[in-house]
Enzyme design. Structure first.
Site, mmCIF file in Angstrom:
data_model
loop_
_atom_site.group_PDB
_atom_site.id
_atom_site.type_symbol
_atom_site.label_atom_id
_atom_site.label_comp_id
_atom_site.label_asym_id
_atom_site.label_seq_id
_atom_site.Cartn_x
_atom_site.Cartn_y
_atom_site.Cartn_z
ATOM 1 N N HIS A 113 37.562 46.718 35.452
ATOM 2 C CA HIS A 113 37.391 47.086 34.045
ATOM 3 C C HIS A 113 35.979 47.593 33.856
ATOM 4 C CE1 HIS A 113 35.203 43.249 33.762
ATOM 5 N NE2 HIS A 113 36.192 42.734 34.479
ATOM 6 N N ARG A 145 39.575 35.827 45.199
ATOM 7 C CA ARG A 145 39.191 37.066 44.494
ATOM 8 C C ARG A 145 37.765 37.397 44.902
ATOM 9 N NH1 ARG A 145 40.582 35.854 39.816
ATOM 10 N NH2 ARG A 145 38.695 35.197 38.717
ATOM 11 N N ASP A 201 29.437 40.318 36.107
ATOM 12 C CA ASP A 201 30.759 39.708 36.288
ATOM 13 C C ASP A 201 31.058 39.692 37.789
ATOM 14 O OD1 ASP A 201 33.363 38.877 36.107
ATOM 15 O OD2 ASP A 201 34.120 40.695 35.115
ATOM 16 N N ASP A 206 27.771 21.017 10.676
ATOM 17 C CA ASP A 206 26.658 21.928 10.391
ATOM 18 C C ASP A 206 25.950 22.402 11.655
ATOM 19 O OD1 ASP A 206 25.551 19.567 11.059
ATOM 20 O OD2 ASP A 206 24.137 19.457 9.389
ATOM 21 N N HIS A 221 46.885 41.131 38.574
ATOM 22 C CA HIS A 221 45.981 41.767 37.606
ATOM 23 C C HIS A 221 45.505 43.119 38.133
ATOM 24 C CE1 HIS A 221 42.432 40.548 40.001
ATOM 25 N NE2 HIS A 221 43.011 39.359 40.135
ATOM 26 N N HIS A 247 42.699 32.189 34.695
ATOM 27 C CA HIS A 247 41.654 31.926 33.699
ATOM 28 C C HIS A 247 41.279 30.451 33.628
ATOM 29 C CE1 HIS A 247 42.517 35.930 31.442
ATOM 30 N NE2 HIS A 247 41.757 36.089 32.504
ATOM 31 N N TYR A 291 46.694 35.395 45.222
ATOM 32 C CA TYR A 291 46.824 34.022 44.729
ATOM 33 C C TYR A 291 48.177 33.479 45.180
ATOM 34 C CZ TYR A 291 43.362 36.391 41.884
ATOM 35 O OH TYR A 291 42.295 37.171 41.489
ATOM 36 N N HIS A 327 34.357 42.757 29.298
ATOM 37 C CA HIS A 327 35.421 43.778 29.358
ATOM 38 C C HIS A 327 34.953 44.858 28.400
ATOM 39 C CE1 HIS A 327 38.478 40.519 30.740
ATOM 40 N NE2 HIS A 327 37.641 40.883 31.684
ATOM 41 N N ASP A 367 34.056 32.615 39.452
ATOM 42 C CA ASP A 367 33.937 33.879 38.714
ATOM 43 C C ASP A 367 32.943 33.605 37.593
ATOM 44 O OD1 ASP A 367 34.182 36.130 37.126
ATOM 45 O OD2 ASP A 367 36.376 36.195 37.240
ATOM 46 N N GLU A 372 37.680 44.149 41.635
ATOM 47 C CA GLU A 372 37.972 42.725 41.801
ATOM 48 C C GLU A 372 39.400 42.418 42.235
ATOM 49 O OE1 GLU A 372 38.311 40.583 38.007
ATOM 50 O OE2 GLU A 372 37.440 42.331 37.029
ATOM 51 N N GLU A 380 34.776 39.999 43.574
ATOM 52 C CA GLU A 380 34.484 40.919 42.462
ATOM 53 C C GLU A 380 33.019 41.348 42.486
ATOM 54 O OE1 GLU A 380 34.884 39.133 38.540
ATOM 55 O OE2 GLU A 380 35.036 41.133 37.624
HETATM 56 N N1 GLY Z 1 35.536 37.294 34.389
HETATM 57 C C1 GLY Z 1 36.506 38.065 33.765
HETATM 58 C C2 GLY Z 1 36.986 39.130 34.641
HETATM 59 O O1 GLY Z 1 36.770 39.092 35.833
HETATM 60 O O2 GLY Z 1 37.539 40.082 34.200
HETATM 61 MN MN MN Z 2 36.004 41.146 35.853
HETATM 62 MN MN MN Z 3 35.141 38.091 36.690
#
Ligand code: GLY
Ligand code: MN
Ligand code: MN
Length: 440
Positions: free
Chosen positions: A355, A407, A272, A38, A351, A244, A389, A362, A261, A385, A409
């Site tokens: 975005h 990375r 982000d 609950d 990647h 991820h 890697y 996103h 991140d 970003e 971003e």
């Molecule tokens: N944190 C998710 C991305 O960078 O897209």
């Molecule tokens: Mn992002």
């Molecule tokens: Mn991110």
């Protein structure tokens, strides 16, 4: 409670105009979701629903009826009834009176009566706008209302005969942020940048990744953010190469990099941000080489952003800079143009460069329009970003490069002249990061 910002009313006017005479939209919010037994996850309104209503209670459905003039348009809210006993335990409910007085609904009904009332509302409309991505259960319910409306058709009345995706209208609107949204997103980015600075300052070899995550959460909450906009990634060493990674349970080792991140959700809008820095406060020569390359790619990509430039341009320049750099470092061998053509960089950069960003991390909005990449316009917000890697054991890659994951971003607002880096409050140049990390 005072009436909420008339911004929602302005958005609704625009939306209702697009629906036009005979157009009706049905937009439910999210359901509460069980965490265990609950206990529930903290409730978060559905972004499309919230964008038009500002209403953040569960169990609500908004109905919009279009029309040429304001007098023919309406916004009807189905919501929970007031219930003093429940409110004693769970907190305030606007009820139908509040829906009208505070949220600007033309009319409001109990959510309990929705099956009874909806068929009637459908009669006389001819086009229905529905969220195409909503749960099956909601679709079934809407189909039941339509079928009930069909049974009630009397002389002259008609029920909708065509369905459209509400997203096509709404997501175009959400893509271009208004002044209030930009203000909110600037704050979300500032809070998130401050949290990254705090994590940089607190980082020490021997700490656990979750200890840095705790610093981020502390700063988010201290500044009034609702929650992280997504699960924070705090990855030391090899974990930085898992895109991820959210386990955040390993020890941060002297000599490794850590990739964070993380972004706050503030005022329902997401930030982000990613930064990568050395656990011990000093970049090694190999870490510097990869870091400087990613930074160069990111800065080149950001430098391209201004109105009229196509969506793919920042990505393409990032790929070019990364590929040139990988060749210079002998991590890729061959001619740059040919390597780009065969996407050789994807071994280390798998990647896209960004975005849209907004109510959702996103965020909504098409990246292509009529088969062509969309062009930037003032008010759009995106991330930039790029990363590299290099996992341990990469074939043909010298050991000195292993376990380096980087990375960088930032959150970028397209302005009339160019762009504004909303997340500029956290350093990204090596000297600045080292200075911050080694300051008392
Ligand atoms: N944190 C998710 C991305 O960078 O897209
Ligand atoms: Mn992002
Ligand atoms: Mn991110």
């Amino acid at each position: 409670m005072a009436s909420i910002s008339n911004l929602y009313a302005l958005r609704r006017t625009k939306f209702l105009k697009t629906l036009g005479e005979g157009g009706m939209a049905i937009l439910p919010t999210n359901a509460e979701s069980t965490r265990s037994a609950d206990t529930f996850h903290p409730f978060r309104a559905a972004s499309d629903f919230f964008y038009l209503t500002g209403f953040s209670e569960p169990d609500a459905v908004a109905v919009f009826i279009g029309g040429k003039s304001a007098s023919k348009q309406s916004f009807i809210l189905f919501c929970r009834d007031k219930n003093p006993e429940k409110e004693r335990w769970e907190g305030y409910r606007a009820g139908q009176e509040g829906a009208v007085a505070t949220y600007g609904a033309s009319d409001a009904f109990s959510i309990e009566d929705i099956d009874e009332r909806m068929p009637e509302l459908l009669l006389g409309q001819n086009r229905l706008f529905l969220p195409m991505k909503s749960a099956d259960e909601q679709h079934h319910q809407i189909m039941d209302w339509l079928s009930d409306a069909g049974k009630q058709i009397r002389s002259g009345a008609s029920a909708p005969t065509a369905c459209f995706a509400i997203e096509n209208v709404l997501h175009e609107m959400r893509l271009r942020k208004d002044r209030e949204e930009i203000k909110t997103m600037r704050t979300a980015a500032q809070i998130s940048a401050a949290a990254h600075c705090l994590a940089m300052k607190k980082c020490q070899p021997g700490m656990y990744e979750y200890e840095l995550e705790a610093e981020l959460l502390y700063e988010f909450k201290r500044k009034g953010a609702e929650a992280p906009a997504y699960s924070s990634i705090v990855g030391g060493g090899a974990n930085a190469c898992v895109l991820h990674y959210i386990t955040n349970k390993s020890i941060l080792k002297d000599g490794d990099l850590v990739l964070i991140d993380a972004g706050a959700e503030w005022g329902t809008y997401a930030a982000d941000i990613t930064r990568t820095f050395p656990v011990n406060g000093r970049f090694s020569p190999t870490q510097s080489a990869i870091y400087e390359l990613v930074l160069k790619a990111q800065e080149a990509a950001i430098a391209k952003i201004r109105p009229g430039v196509a969506w793919n341009v920042p990505h393409d320049i990032a790929v070019k800079v990364l590929t040139q750099g990988l060749v210079a470092l002998r991590l890729l061998k061959g001619e740059v143009k040919a390597l780009i053509k065969k996407k050789a960089y994807r071994r280390f950069y798998m990647h896209r460069t960004g975005h849209w960003l907004g109510l959702d991390v996103h965020d909504v909005g098409d990246y292509r329009v009529d088969g062509k990449w969309r062009k930037f316009e003032p008010g759009m917000v995106l991330t930039v970003e790029p990363g590299l890697y290099i996992a341990a054991g990469e074939q043909g890659v010298a050991k000195k490069w292993w376990d380096i994951g980087v990375r960088i971003e930032d959150d970028i607002l397209v302005t009339s002249q160019g762009c504004e880096v909303l997340s500029r409050g956290v350093p990204k140049k090596i000297a600045e990061i080292e200075r911050l990390m080694n300051s008392a």
